[in-house]
Structure formats: C-alpha cells, structure tokens
Design a protein around this motif. Structure first.
Motif, PDB file in Angstrom:
ATOM      1  N   LEU A  43     -65.769 -89.936 -25.466  1.00 46.44           N
ATOM      2  CA  LEU A  43     -64.609 -90.581 -26.081  1.00 46.44           C
ATOM      3  C   LEU A  43     -65.010 -91.410 -27.304  1.00 46.44           C
ATOM      4  N   SER A  44     -64.295 -91.216 -28.399  1.00 42.78           N
ATOM      5  CA  SER A  44     -64.460 -92.075 -29.573  1.00 42.78           C
ATOM      6  C   SER A  44     -63.838 -93.438 -29.253  1.00 42.78           C
ATOM      7  N   ASP A  45     -64.121 -94.437 -30.100  1.00 45.31           N
ATOM      8  CA  ASP A  45     -63.664 -95.798 -29.770  1.00 45.31           C
ATOM      9  C   ASP A  45     -62.153 -95.871 -29.565  1.00 45.31           C
ATOM     10  N   ASN A  92     -47.589 -97.413 -27.235  1.00 47.53           N
ATOM     11  CA  ASN A  92     -48.315 -96.612 -26.250  1.00 47.53           C
ATOM     12  C   ASN A  92     -48.761 -95.277 -26.828  1.00 47.53           C
ATOM     13  N   SER A  93     -49.826 -94.747 -26.246  1.00 46.99           N
ATOM     14  CA  SER A  93     -50.290 -93.413 -26.644  1.00 46.99           C
ATOM     15  C   SER A  93     -50.980 -92.791 -25.438  1.00 46.99           C
ATOM     16  N   VAL A  94     -51.046 -91.472 -25.472  1.00 45.65           N
ATOM     17  CA  VAL A  94     -51.564 -90.725 -24.316  1.00 45.65           C
ATOM     18  C   VAL A  94     -52.863 -90.015 -24.697  1.00 45.65           C
ATOM     19  N   LEU A  95     -53.834 -90.070 -23.789  1.00 45.98           N
ATOM     20  CA  LEU A  95     -55.064 -89.273 -23.929  1.00 45.98           C
ATOM     21  C   LEU A  95     -55.034 -88.198 -22.845  1.00 45.98           C
ATOM     22  N   ILE A  96     -55.295 -86.945 -23.242  1.00 45.93           N
ATOM     23  CA  ILE A  96     -55.318 -85.852 -22.262  1.00 45.93           C
ATOM     24  C   ILE A  96     -56.703 -85.223 -22.230  1.00 45.93           C
ATOM     25  N   GLN A 142     -65.492 -93.929 -19.302  1.00 44.11           N
ATOM     26  CA  GLN A 142     -65.580 -94.366 -20.705  1.00 44.11           C
ATOM     27  C   GLN A 142     -64.356 -95.160 -21.159  1.00 44.11           C
ATOM     28  N   ASN A 143     -63.326 -95.179 -20.318  1.00 42.72           N
ATOM     29  CA  ASN A 143     -62.110 -95.906 -20.694  1.00 42.72           C
ATOM     30  C   ASN A 143     -62.350 -97.417 -20.627  1.00 42.72           C
ATOM     31  N   ASN A 144     -61.991 -98.122 -21.717  1.00 39.40           N
ATOM     32  CA  ASN A 144     -62.178 -99.582 -21.739  1.00 39.40           C
ATOM     33  C   ASN A 144     -60.897-100.333 -21.432  1.00 39.40           C
ATOM     34  N   ASN A 145     -59.761 -99.623 -21.383  1.00 32.96           N
ATOM     35  CA  ASN A 145     -58.492-100.305 -21.136  1.00 32.96           C
ATOM     36  C   ASN A 145     -58.216-100.329 -19.638  1.00 32.96           C
ATOM     37  N   LYS A 146     -58.529-101.452 -19.029  1.00 33.50           N
ATOM     38  CA  LYS A 146     -58.397-101.528 -17.571  1.00 33.50           C
ATOM     39  C   LYS A 146     -56.937-101.481 -17.115  1.00 33.50           C
ATOM     40  N   ASP A 147     -55.983-101.665 -18.070  1.00 36.00           N
ATOM     41  CA  ASP A 147     -54.558-101.565 -17.709  1.00 36.00           C
ATOM     42  C   ASP A 147     -54.001-100.154 -17.916  1.00 36.00           C
ATOM     43  N   ALA A 148     -54.848 -99.238 -18.358  1.00 35.73           N
ATOM     44  CA  ALA A 148     -54.344 -97.877 -18.626  1.00 35.73           C
ATOM     45  C   ALA A 148     -53.757 -97.280 -17.349  1.00 35.73           C
ATOM     46  N   LEU A 149     -52.661 -96.559 -17.495  1.00 35.20           N
ATOM     47  CA  LEU A 149     -52.062 -95.864 -16.349  1.00 35.20           C
ATOM     48  C   LEU A 149     -52.682 -94.455 -16.301  1.00 35.20           C
ATOM     49  N   ILE A 150     -53.267 -94.128 -15.156  1.00 31.36           N
ATOM     50  CA  ILE A 150     -53.982 -92.851 -15.041  1.00 31.36           C
ATOM     51  C   ILE A 150     -53.231 -91.904 -14.114  1.00 31.36           C
ATOM     52  N   VAL A 151     -52.790 -90.785 -14.691  1.00 34.71           N
ATOM     53  CA  VAL A 151     -52.100 -89.742 -13.927  1.00 34.71           C
ATOM     54  C   VAL A 151     -53.072 -88.574 -13.783  1.00 34.71           C
ATOM     55  N   ARG A 203     -56.610 -96.063 -24.824  1.00 32.06           N
ATOM     56  CA  ARG A 203     -55.240 -95.529 -24.753  1.00 32.06           C
ATOM     57  C   ARG A 203     -54.490 -96.205 -23.602  1.00 32.06           C
ATOM     58  N   SER A 204     -53.152 -96.277 -23.732  1.00 31.97           N
ATOM     59  CA  SER A 204     -52.365 -96.929 -22.669  1.00 31.97           C
ATOM     60  C   SER A 204     -52.180 -96.009 -21.466  1.00 31.97           C
ATOM     61  N   HIS A 205     -52.186 -94.677 -21.726  1.00 38.15           N
ATOM     62  CA  HIS A 205     -51.920 -93.704 -20.668  1.00 38.15           C
ATOM     63  C   HIS A 205     -52.937 -92.572 -20.748  1.00 38.15           C
ATOM     64  N   ILE A 206     -53.462 -92.176 -19.596  1.00 38.68           N
ATOM     65  CA  ILE A 206     -54.454 -91.093 -19.567  1.00 38.68           C
ATOM     66  C   ILE A 206     -53.970 -90.019 -18.602  1.00 38.68           C
ATOM     67  N   PHE A 207     -53.933 -88.776 -19.087  1.00 37.51           N
ATOM     68  CA  PHE A 207     -53.591 -87.664 -18.195  1.00 37.51           C
ATOM     69  C   PHE A 207     -54.852 -86.846 -17.932  1.00 37.51           C
ATOM     70  N   LEU A 208     -55.314 -86.908 -16.688  1.00 41.05           N
ATOM     71  CA  LEU A 208     -56.460 -86.101 -16.272  1.00 41.05           C
ATOM     72  C   LEU A 208     -55.879 -84.775 -15.779  1.00 41.05           C
ATOM     73  N   ALA A 209     -55.711 -83.846 -16.727  1.00 40.94           N
ATOM     74  CA  ALA A 209     -55.139 -82.538 -16.367  1.00 40.94           C
ATOM     75  C   ALA A 209     -56.188 -81.768 -15.561  1.00 40.94           C
ATOM     76  N   ASN A 210     -55.762 -80.624 -15.039  1.00 41.76           N
ATOM     77  CA  ASN A 210     -56.623 -79.914 -14.100  1.00 41.76           C
ATOM     78  C   ASN A 210     -57.946 -79.429 -14.704  1.00 41.76           C
ATOM     79  N   ILE A 211     -59.042 -80.065 -14.294  1.00 45.80           N
ATOM     80  CA  ILE A 211     -60.417 -79.590 -14.544  1.00 45.80           C
ATOM     81  C   ILE A 211     -61.274 -80.160 -13.416  1.00 45.80           C
ATOM     82  N   HIS A 212     -62.566 -79.870 -13.444  1.00 44.11           N
ATOM     83  CA  HIS A 212     -63.466 -80.362 -12.400  1.00 44.11           C
ATOM     84  C   HIS A 212     -63.374 -81.896 -12.312  1.00 44.11           C
ATOM     85  N   PRO A 213     -63.235 -82.438 -11.086  1.00 42.36           N
ATOM     86  CA  PRO A 213     -63.072 -83.898 -10.945  1.00 42.36           C
ATOM     87  C   PRO A 213     -64.231 -84.716 -11.529  1.00 42.36           C
ATOM     88  N   ASP A 214     -65.438 -84.163 -11.620  1.00 44.47           N
ATOM     89  CA  ASP A 214     -66.542 -84.924 -12.230  1.00 44.47           C
ATOM     90  C   ASP A 214     -66.278 -85.155 -13.721  1.00 44.47           C
TER      91      ASP A 214
END
Ligand code: AMP
Length: 305
Positions: free
Chosen positions: A111-113, A4-8, A137-146, A118-129
């Motif tokens: 996002l680069s390829d 697993n790896s995290v994208l922030i 752009q995420n291609n991993n439909k199983d990614a857990l999004i926080v 990534r298995s986990h994505i953290f959408l930290a505080n920024i504009h929701p758009d």
C-alpha cells in the motif's frame, strides 16, 4: 463534505465463462473488477492488485475509467490470473474448470501512503493471507473493513481466514459458505457463531431468496429483485459487496446498503460478465431500490449474541 474513500483488494483476471446458453472467453473479471465498477459510481475507489503484461487494452480502459487511484496496481512481466467456470442447467451450481494463478502466485499487496488511510476497505475474494497483508498495512484504525470469501478458503485456509475475520467488521458470504464455516445448519445459529468470531455484522446472501443481515442488535431480511432472464451469474457477489461498501461510505444505513447491494447484483446477472453493470442508468437502479425497500422484514425477536 463526505471525504470517505474505498480501497479494494481482490483478484483481477480473464474469465472464460460457459452458461447453459453461451460461452465467452477472456472477459475482464475477478472480484476487484466487479466490485470496482459497482462501488465507483458513488465514491472514489483505489485498488491494490496485480496484472500481467498480457492484460488487454479493454481491461486497462475499465480500470482507468472506474478507479480514482491505480498507484498500487502492479503490472508485471507474466500472465494475468485466468479462471474458467461452467454453470449447470439450474444456473446456480457452477464448476470451476481451471484456475491459472499466473502473476498472482507471487503477489504481495503493497500500500502507498494514501491507501494506508482509506475510510473503507473491501477485502474482495482472494486468499485470506493476502487480505491480512492489507489490514496489516492499514494505518486508519477507524477504517470499516468489509470482507468477502469463498468455500475454497474455508476448506484450505481456515486458520488464515479465522484470523482475518477477527480483524474485520462485516462478513459477506452465501448460505452454503456460512454452513461450511460454522458447521451449523440453521441460518441464525450460523450467524451467531460468525459474530462470535469477532465480527460486528454478517450478511448472508441467499441468491434468488435475497439476503439476511445479522448484527449484535439487529436482524433483517431483504428480498431479491425478480429477474426476468438470467444471462450470467458471475460476479454477482462481488458486485453486491462493491455496491454495499460504497453505500456505507456514503453514510447510508445498513438496511439501505444491503438494498443497494442487492439492486446492483440483480443487474449484474442480467448481463454477461460486467457488461450490464458498466452501462446501467441511475433510473433503473433506483427503481430496483424502491422495489426492494418494500421487501424488508425486521425480526424483532432477534436477541443477538
Ligand atoms: P463470483 O461469481 O462472485 O464468485 O466471482 C467470480 C469472479 O471470481 C470471477 O471473475 C473470477 O475471476 C474470480 N475468481 C474465481 N476463483 C477465484 C479465486 N480462487 N480467487 C480469486 N478470485 C477468483
């Protein structure tokens, strides 16, 4: 082996912070900075974000040491995001003195390829758009999004926020934000209304009263670690989020992940900016984790939605 790896994605900026006892200028801050430092202790972290060519060496060195992958960090001509905040004497309330978007005003996350998977994505505080652009752009439909947010976006970008929430799994927000979002006073009613928006789980952060997690089939609370001396509350929520997603990415349970997030957040407020979380030992984190494990209360009456 856990791959697993995290994208922030979030803000990266220079903060000027005034607490009741001290003031410091140009601290390396932003929601990404705090969450990256917390998350990267356990799991490889990639970040997507933007800084200007005025970003100081100290900031580059933080990003180079904590991030595994900086391919999607855009460095452009112009001024880095800047934010100034002043805490009231009660240390809880805070006024924003200024927000200078700088290079953030033209930011489009790309996002680069490797970061599209990534298995986990953290959408930290920024504009929701901007959060939504990462999901698109995420291609991993199983990614857990926080996802984390703040009262500003609930007030000025509610439709965009509702949209991105319906594509996310776990929402983190504080009590007043939960009330503002749902217009409900009672915490359980608020949580049910948030779950109705399409999320699996909501974690409501209650500062010195701990945190509560609500999902379709569980509700529990975790206490707060008793802090002897608050130095600077900035970034505690981002630290909580980064630590929590890293624990989830290490296959910890929701309960253990909330406990881990709370432990890290309690350390954040004991230092100025990210000073303390950059230099904390495993032993101190574990002591806090052990303490918080004894504060967990399960609500067997929760019937979910
Ligand atoms: P917190 O104390 O968890 O609310 O997070 C503080 C961090 O949020 C600071 O380091 C700021 O740079 C960052 N911040 C403040 N306002 C905004 C905003 N409007 N968008 C994104 N980040 C922000």
């Amino acid at each position: 082996m856990n791959e697993n790896s995290v994208l922030i994605v979030g803000s990266i900026g220079l903060d000027t912070i005034e607490t009741p006892t001290q003031r410091q200028e140009n601290k390396i801050g932003g929601s990404t900075t705090y969450s990256l430092i917390a998350a990267s202790r356990n799991i490889p972290v990639s970040i997507v974000g933007i800084i200007g060519n005025d970003f100081p060496d100290e900031g580059h060195s933080i990003f180079n040491s904590y991030a595994k992958n900086l391919d999607d960090l855009q460095i452009v001509q112009g001024k880095t995001f800047r934010w100034g905040g002043r805490y009231h004497k009660n240390w809880d309330d805070r006024d924003t003195l200024y927000t200078e978007l700088g290079v953030f005003s033209d930011f489009k996350p790309v996002l680069s390829d490797s970061n599209k998977n990534r298995s986990h994505i953290f959408l930290a505080n920024i504009h929701p758009d901007l959060q939504q652009l990462v999901i698109q752009q995420n291609n991993n439909k199983d990614a857990l999004i926080v996802i984390d947010t703040m009262n500003l976006w609930i007030n000025i970008a509610r439709d965009s926020l509702t949209n991105v929430l319906s594509d996310s799994n776990i929402l983190l927000l504080n009590e007043s934000e939960a009330q503002l979002l749902t217009k409900k006073e009672n915490l359980s009613d608020s949580a049910s209304a948030i779950l109705d928006m399409g999320l699996d789980t909501v974690v409501i952060k209650k500062g010195s009263n701990g945190a509560e997690l609500f999902s379709r089939n569980e509700h529990f609370s975790v206490g707060a670690y008793p802090i002897e001396k608050v130095v600077d509350p900035t970034g505690a929520g981002d630290t909580f989020g980064g630590a929590l997603i890293s624990a989830l990415a290490c296959d910890k349970t929701l309960t253990d992940s909330v406990i881990y997030g709370s432990s890290f957040a309690s350390l954040c407020v004991e230092g100025f900016g990210s000073d303390k979380i950059q230099n904390v030992s495993e032993r101190i984190i574990n002591e806090r984790v052990n303490f918080l494990q004894s504060t967990v209360k399960l609500d067997s009456t929760w019937v979910g939605i």
